[in-house]
Write an enzyme that holds these catalytic residues in place. Sequence first.
Site, PDB file in Angstrom:
ATOM      1  N   ASP A  97       0.858  -1.189   0.000  1.00  0.00           N
ATOM      2  CA  ASP A  97       0.000   0.000   0.000  1.00  0.00           C
ATOM      3  C   ASP A  97       0.894   1.239   0.000  1.00  0.00           C
ATOM      4  OD1 ASP A  97      -2.103   1.710   0.085  1.00  0.00           O
ATOM      5  OD2 ASP A  97      -2.940   0.979   1.977  1.00  0.00           O
ATOM      6  N   ALA A  98       1.368   1.578  -1.204  1.00  0.00           N
ATOM      7  CA  ALA A  98       2.321   2.668  -1.372  1.00  0.00           C
ATOM      8  C   ALA A  98       1.714   3.899  -2.040  1.00  0.00           C
ATOM      9  CB  ALA A  98       3.515   2.185  -2.197  1.00  0.00           C
ATOM     10  N   LYS A  99       0.596   3.707  -2.743  1.00  0.00           N
ATOM     11  CA  LYS A  99      -0.117   4.797  -3.423  1.00  0.00           C
ATOM     12  C   LYS A  99       0.829   5.663  -4.255  1.00  0.00           C
ATOM     13  CE  LYS A  99      -3.887   4.965  -0.061  1.00  0.00           C
ATOM     14  NZ  LYS A  99      -3.376   3.996   0.948  1.00  0.00           N
ATOM     15  N   ARG A 100       1.614   5.022  -5.083  1.00  0.00           N
ATOM     16  CA  ARG A 100       2.561   5.746  -5.930  1.00  0.00           C
ATOM     17  C   ARG A 100       1.848   6.328  -7.150  1.00  0.00           C
ATOM     18  NH1 ARG A 100       5.257   5.697  -1.691  1.00  0.00           N
ATOM     19  NH2 ARG A 100       7.241   4.595  -1.520  1.00  0.00           N
TER      20      ARG A 100
END
Length: 280
Positions: A97-100
Site C-alpha cells: 500500500d504505497a499509493k505511488r
Amino acid sequence: MPEPIPFGQRLRSAMQASGPLCVGIDPHPALLEAWGLENTADGVRSFSLAVVEAMAGAAAILKPQVALYERFGSKGFAALEDTLSAAKAAGLLTLADAKRGDIGSTMAAYATAWLDDASPLASDAVTLSPYLGYESLRPALDLAAATGRGVFVLGLTSNPEGPSVQHVGGENSVAKTIIDQVTEENSGAEDLGHVGLVVGATIGDAPAKLGIDLATSKAPLLTPGLGAQGATAADIAKSFASSYGQVLGTSSRDILKAGPDKTALRDKALRVRDELLAAS
C-alpha cells in the site's frame, strides 16, 4: 520461460482457497505499544512477521502500509523486505500500500521498485494514485501485466476529502473516467483483471449516483473500511451488490488489535472472513 500466471487468476485462486479477506499490516505506534513492542524498525519487523505467521490460510492477501515502514528509513524498508519475503514463503499474496503516482521515468522507477522480479520490494500488487492522469501509470500497468502482478488504482475512496476531486463532473466524474479506463484495461480478462480498484467500504450509493458499474470493470475491488471505520460485511454486500464477487473485504486495526497472541489474531481474521462469505 513460461508466461506468468495473470494476477487476477492468482488472486481469484487465493480468494477461493482462503476467502475474500485482505488483512492490512499497519504497525501504528499505538498498536506496537499495545503489543508490548518498541516503536522502532525492529518492533515493526516483529509485529509484521507475527501477522504473516497468523494469517496463512485465513486471508487471500496481506497489505502492508508502506508509510509505516518508511518512517524508519533503510531499517524500515529492510523490515518490509523481510515481511514480503515471509509472506511469499507462507503462500500469501502481498499488496504494497504505497499509493505511488508520477510521470515518465519516475513512474517507471516506481514500477520497477514494486513490480519487477529483481527488486527486493517486489510485491504481488501495489496501490497507485491516478491523479496525474490514468495514462501516467502506464509503466506500472504494463510491467504488472508482464510479470503476473497487479495494481490497485484509487477509484472511489471513503475519506471526507475524496468527493471534492473524485465526484467532480457529475455524469462524467473524475472517478467514472478512471474506472472506465480500468474497465478497458481489463477487457481481455475472463474473470478478474490485473488492474484493481480501491473503493471505500463506506461509500454507500456513490457508484449509482455517478453512473458507475463496478461489475463490468472486472477489477478486484479493495474495500478499506471494514471494522474500525464502521462498515460490516452486510453493508459491503448491500453497497456492492452485483460486484460483490470482486470484493476483497479489507480490515486492519479491527483484526490487529486482537494481537499479539497469534491464535487470537487468526481467530479474529477467520471470523471476519466468515462474515464476508456469509454475506455473499
